[in-house]
Design a protein around this motif. Structure first.
Motif, PDB file in Angstrom:
ATOM      1  N   LEU A  69      25.099 -28.577  14.320  1.00  0.00           N
ATOM      2  CA  LEU A  69      23.885 -28.151  13.634  1.00  0.00           C
ATOM      3  C   LEU A  69      23.046 -29.407  13.413  1.00  0.00           C
ATOM      4  CD1 LEU A  69      22.243 -25.914  12.184  1.00  0.00           C
ATOM      5  CD2 LEU A  69      23.418 -26.588  10.073  1.00  0.00           C
ATOM      6  N   GLN A  70      21.908 -29.480  14.089  1.00  0.00           N
ATOM      7  CA  GLN A  70      20.971 -30.587  13.920  1.00  0.00           C
ATOM      8  C   GLN A  70      19.945 -30.183  12.878  1.00  0.00           C
ATOM      9  OE1 GLN A  70      20.877 -33.753  15.342  1.00  0.00           O
ATOM     10  NE2 GLN A  70      19.188 -34.123  13.923  1.00  0.00           N
ATOM     11  N   MET A  71      19.821 -30.997  11.821  1.00  0.00           N
ATOM     12  CA  MET A  71      18.921 -30.681  10.726  1.00  0.00           C
ATOM     13  C   MET A  71      17.918 -31.821  10.569  1.00  0.00           C
ATOM     14  SD  MET A  71      21.645 -29.179   7.972  1.00  0.00           S
ATOM     15  CE  MET A  71      22.431 -30.778   7.721  1.00  0.00           C
ATOM     16  N   ASN A  72      16.634 -31.479  10.630  1.00  0.00           N
ATOM     17  CA  ASN A  72      15.569 -32.484  10.529  1.00  0.00           C
ATOM     18  C   ASN A  72      14.667 -32.189   9.343  1.00  0.00           C
ATOM     19  OD1 ASN A  72      16.499 -33.606  12.983  1.00  0.00           O
ATOM     20  ND2 ASN A  72      15.179 -32.240  14.169  1.00  0.00           N
ATOM     21  N   SER A  73      13.881 -33.188   8.967  1.00  0.00           N
ATOM     22  CA  SER A  73      12.903 -33.050   7.872  1.00  0.00           C
ATOM     23  C   SER A  73      13.533 -32.427   6.634  1.00  0.00           C
ATOM     24  CB  SER A  73      11.713 -32.201   8.338  1.00  0.00           C
ATOM     25  OG  SER A  73      11.118 -32.748   9.478  1.00  0.00           O
ATOM     26  N   LEU A  74      14.630 -32.982   6.226  1.00  0.00           N
ATOM     27  CA  LEU A  74      15.405 -32.405   5.125  1.00  0.00           C
ATOM     28  C   LEU A  74      14.705 -32.584   3.781  1.00  0.00           C
ATOM     29  CD1 LEU A  74      18.914 -33.497   6.377  1.00  0.00           C
ATOM     30  CD2 LEU A  74      18.146 -31.148   6.068  1.00  0.00           C
ATOM     31  N   THR A  75      14.850 -31.571   2.933  1.00  0.00           N
ATOM     32  CA  THR A  75      14.334 -31.610   1.565  1.00  0.00           C
ATOM     33  C   THR A  75      15.472 -31.310   0.599  1.00  0.00           C
ATOM     34  OG1 THR A  75      13.793 -29.277   1.311  1.00  0.00           O
ATOM     35  CG2 THR A  75      12.176 -30.649   2.475  1.00  0.00           C
ATOM     36  N   ALA A  76      15.175 -31.447  -0.686  1.00  0.00           N
ATOM     37  CA  ALA A  76      16.192 -31.176  -1.706  1.00  0.00           C
ATOM     38  C   ALA A  76      16.714 -29.745  -1.607  1.00  0.00           C
ATOM     39  CB  ALA A  76      15.611 -31.440  -3.094  1.00  0.00           C
ATOM     40  N   GLU A  77      15.891 -28.843  -1.138  1.00  0.00           N
ATOM     41  CA  GLU A  77      16.299 -27.441  -1.009  1.00  0.00           C
ATOM     42  C   GLU A  77      17.356 -27.229   0.066  1.00  0.00           C
ATOM     43  OE1 GLU A  77      12.347 -25.068  -2.638  1.00  0.00           O
ATOM     44  OE2 GLU A  77      12.711 -25.173  -0.481  1.00  0.00           O
ATOM     45  N   ASP A  78      17.581 -28.224   0.890  1.00  0.00           N
ATOM     46  CA  ASP A  78      18.618 -28.125   1.921  1.00  0.00           C
ATOM     47  C   ASP A  78      19.983 -28.602   1.406  1.00  0.00           C
ATOM     48  OD1 ASP A  78      16.075 -29.200   4.149  1.00  0.00           O
ATOM     49  OD2 ASP A  78      16.875 -27.167   3.994  1.00  0.00           O
ATOM     50  N   THR A  79      20.032 -29.077   0.173  1.00  0.00           N
ATOM     51  CA  THR A  79      21.304 -29.470  -0.423  1.00  0.00           C
ATOM     52  C   THR A  79      22.206 -28.250  -0.533  1.00  0.00           C
ATOM     53  OG1 THR A  79      20.372 -31.324  -1.661  1.00  0.00           O
ATOM     54  CG2 THR A  79      22.409 -30.340  -2.518  1.00  0.00           C
ATOM     55  N   ALA A  80      23.375 -28.324   0.081  1.00  0.00           N
ATOM     56  CA  ALA A  80      24.260 -27.167   0.140  1.00  0.00           C
ATOM     57  C   ALA A  80      25.587 -27.553   0.785  1.00  0.00           C
ATOM     58  CB  ALA A  80      23.628 -26.041   0.960  1.00  0.00           C
ATOM     59  N   VAL A  81      26.562 -26.683   0.643  1.00  0.00           N
ATOM     60  CA  VAL A  81      27.753 -26.736   1.479  1.00  0.00           C
ATOM     61  C   VAL A  81      27.446 -25.944   2.742  1.00  0.00           C
ATOM     62  CG1 VAL A  81      30.172 -26.081   1.703  1.00  0.00           C
ATOM     63  CG2 VAL A  81      29.314 -26.973  -0.477  1.00  0.00           C
ATOM     64  N   TYR A  82      27.722 -26.551   3.881  1.00  0.00           N
ATOM     65  CA  TYR A  82      27.462 -25.923   5.164  1.00  0.00           C
ATOM     66  C   TYR A  82      28.783 -25.509   5.796  1.00  0.00           C
ATOM     67  CZ  TYR A  82      22.592 -27.276   4.908  1.00  0.00           C
ATOM     68  OH  TYR A  82      21.277 -27.389   4.524  1.00  0.00           O
ATOM     69  N   TYR A  83      28.846 -24.234   6.168  1.00  0.00           N
ATOM     70  CA  TYR A  83      30.044 -23.672   6.781  1.00  0.00           C
ATOM     71  C   TYR A  83      29.762 -23.267   8.225  1.00  0.00           C
ATOM     72  CZ  TYR A  83      31.744 -22.721   1.979  1.00  0.00           C
ATOM     73  OH  TYR A  83      32.160 -22.804   0.664  1.00  0.00           O
ATOM     74  N   CYS A  84      30.750 -23.452   9.076  1.00  0.00           N
ATOM     75  CA  CYS A  84      30.721 -22.792  10.380  1.00  0.00           C
ATOM     76  C   CYS A  84      31.705 -21.622  10.321  1.00  0.00           C
ATOM     77  CB  CYS A  84      31.069 -23.739  11.520  1.00  0.00           C
ATOM     78  SG  CYS A  84      32.746 -24.414  11.498  1.00  0.00           S
ATOM     79  N   ALA A  85      31.437 -20.602  11.103  1.00  0.00           N
ATOM     80  CA  ALA A  85      32.296 -19.419  11.127  1.00  0.00           C
ATOM     81  C   ALA A  85      32.347 -18.872  12.543  1.00  0.00           C
ATOM     82  CB  ALA A  85      31.765 -18.352  10.167  1.00  0.00           C
ATOM     83  N   ARG A  86      33.464 -18.229  12.841  1.00  0.00           N
ATOM     84  CA  ARG A  86      33.631 -17.699  14.185  1.00  0.00           C
ATOM     85  C   ARG A  86      32.966 -16.353  14.326  1.00  0.00           C
ATOM     86  NH1 ARG A  86      39.255 -16.082  17.134  1.00  0.00           N
ATOM     87  NH2 ARG A  86      38.742 -14.054  16.213  1.00  0.00           N
ATOM     88  N   ASP A  87      32.222 -16.199  15.393  1.00  0.00           N
ATOM     89  CA  ASP A  87      31.656 -14.917  15.791  1.00  0.00           C
ATOM     90  C   ASP A  87      30.574 -14.462  14.818  1.00  0.00           C
ATOM     91  OD1 ASP A  87      33.321 -12.022  17.305  1.00  0.00           O
ATOM     92  OD2 ASP A  87      31.305 -12.817  17.480  1.00  0.00           O
ATOM     93  N   ALA A  88      29.888 -13.419  15.214  1.00  0.00           N
ATOM     94  CA  ALA A  88      28.874 -12.848  14.339  1.00  0.00           C
ATOM     95  C   ALA A  88      29.522 -12.136  13.153  1.00  0.00           C
ATOM     96  CB  ALA A  88      28.017 -11.866  15.125  1.00  0.00           C
ATOM     97  N   GLY A  89      30.772 -11.718  13.329  1.00  0.00           N
ATOM     98  CA  GLY A  89      31.473 -11.004  12.277  1.00  0.00           C
ATOM     99  C   GLY A  89      32.065 -11.878  11.191  1.00  0.00           C
ATOM    100  N   LEU A  90      32.070 -13.225  11.388  1.00  0.00           N
ATOM    101  CA  LEU A  90      32.471 -14.177  10.348  1.00  0.00           C
ATOM    102  C   LEU A  90      33.891 -13.956   9.878  1.00  0.00           C
ATOM    103  CD1 LEU A  90      29.149 -14.152   8.258  1.00  0.00           C
ATOM    104  CD2 LEU A  90      29.705 -15.422  10.332  1.00  0.00           C
ATOM    105  N   GLY A  91      34.793 -13.698  10.828  1.00  0.00           N
ATOM    106  CA  GLY A  91      36.177 -13.460  10.460  1.00  0.00           C
ATOM    107  C   GLY A  91      36.941 -14.712  10.072  1.00  0.00           C
ATOM    108  N   TYR A  92      36.496 -15.863  10.532  1.00  0.00           N
ATOM    109  CA  TYR A  92      37.140 -17.139  10.204  1.00  0.00           C
ATOM    110  C   TYR A  92      36.060 -18.139   9.820  1.00  0.00           C
ATOM    111  CZ  TYR A  92      41.354 -15.307  12.417  1.00  0.00           C
ATOM    112  OH  TYR A  92      42.445 -14.544  12.744  1.00  0.00           O
ATOM    113  N   TRP A  93      36.353 -18.909   8.759  1.00  0.00           N
ATOM    114  CA  TRP A  93      35.417 -19.894   8.252  1.00  0.00           C
ATOM    115  C   TRP A  93      36.103 -21.253   8.175  1.00  0.00           C
ATOM    116  CZ3 TRP A  93      30.752 -18.574   5.096  1.00  0.00           C
ATOM    117  CH2 TRP A  93      30.420 -17.212   5.185  1.00  0.00           C
ATOM    118  N   GLY A  94      35.295 -22.310   8.301  1.00  0.00           N
ATOM    119  CA  GLY A  94      35.792 -23.630   7.980  1.00  0.00           C
ATOM    120  C   GLY A  94      35.782 -23.840   6.466  1.00  0.00           C
ATOM    121  N   GLN A  95      36.163 -25.052   6.059  1.00  0.00           N
ATOM    122  CA  GLN A  95      36.235 -25.355   4.629  1.00  0.00           C
ATOM    123  C   GLN A  95      34.884 -25.816   4.065  1.00  0.00           C
ATOM    124  OE1 GLN A  95      36.947 -27.518   6.966  1.00  0.00           O
ATOM    125  NE2 GLN A  95      35.991 -29.419   6.249  1.00  0.00           N
TER     126      GLN A  95
END
Lengths: 107, 115
Positions: B81-107
């Motif tokens: 995930l390439q993120m540019n022009s970041l602002t304070a509103e982009d502060t977050a935990v970012y997760y990746c997940a498998r498939d559109a159904g989101l059956g598996y997530w990272g930490q």
């Protein structure tokens, strides 16, 4: 975008109670709905997909129902381990949007 | 078993860029859509976008399109995930997940945008 509205935003219930959360979509999403559980400090976990199908390994006290725009998630007998925030999510139309969450606590 | 491990988070100044990665294992990576989701501190989940298994199709939410780009390297079983022009509103935990159904997530990996 489809908006998903959960009710209530927070809920307090006793161990053994039946708990129900509703999720309403702003347009028809058929059965394209997930329910997730997120315990504090953890990643969300998929509990139910296609509105009513239990993910493998999820206890049978969890259930989901509904179609179209109105959906329900239930826990038949609340357990201490169920303290978490619960989210619905539609995957009918892009972007796939989440409800705002329902925080469930033990009374 | 399925494992998803995000990395690349940290503190970045407003206006800066950051590239997050998600290392996948335990399944045929190129067969699956992969999704990014984020969660600001104390708030709910926001679906960012997804990419098809072959990378031929990619969708990012309108509110983030133009700043966020999703890519993958199937030879390395890696999602980015390439993120540019970041602002304070982009502060977050970012997760990746498998498939559109989101059956598996990272930490998740925490991104903090702060001067």
């Amino acid at each position: 975008d489809i908006q998903m509205t959960q009710s209530p935003s927070s809920l307090s219930a006793s161990v053994g109670d039946k708990v129900t959360i509703t999720c309403q979509a702003t347009q028809d999403i058929s059965h394209s709905l997930n329910w997730f559980q997120q315990r504090p400090g953890k990643a969300p976990k998929l509990l139910i997909y296609d509105a009513s199908t239990l993910e493998t390994g999820v206890p049978s006290r969890f259930s989901g129902s509904g179609s179209g725009t109105d959906f329900t998630f239930s826990i038949s007998s609340l357990q201490p381990d169920d303290v978490a925030t619960y989210y619905c999510q539609q995957y009918d139309s892009l972007p796939y949007t989440f409800g705002q969450g329902t925080k469930l606590e033990i009374k | 078993q399925v494992q998803l491990v995000e990395s690349g988070g940290g503190v970045v100044k407003p206006g800066g860029s950051l590239r997050l990665s998600c290392a996948a294992s335990g399944f045929p990576f190129s067969d699956y859509y992969m999704t990014w989701i984020r969660q600001p501190p104390g708030k709910g989940l926001e679906w960012i976008g997804y990419i098809s298994g072959s990378a031929s199709s990619m969708y990012v939410a309108d509110s983030l399109r133009g700043r966020f780009t999703i890519s993958r390297d199937n030879a390395k079983n890696s999602l980015s995930l390439q993120m540019n022009s970041l602002t304070a509103e982009d502060t977050a935990v970012y997760y990746c997940a498998r498939d559109a159904g989101l059956g598996y997530w990272g930490q998740g990996t925490l991104v903090t945008v702060s001067p």
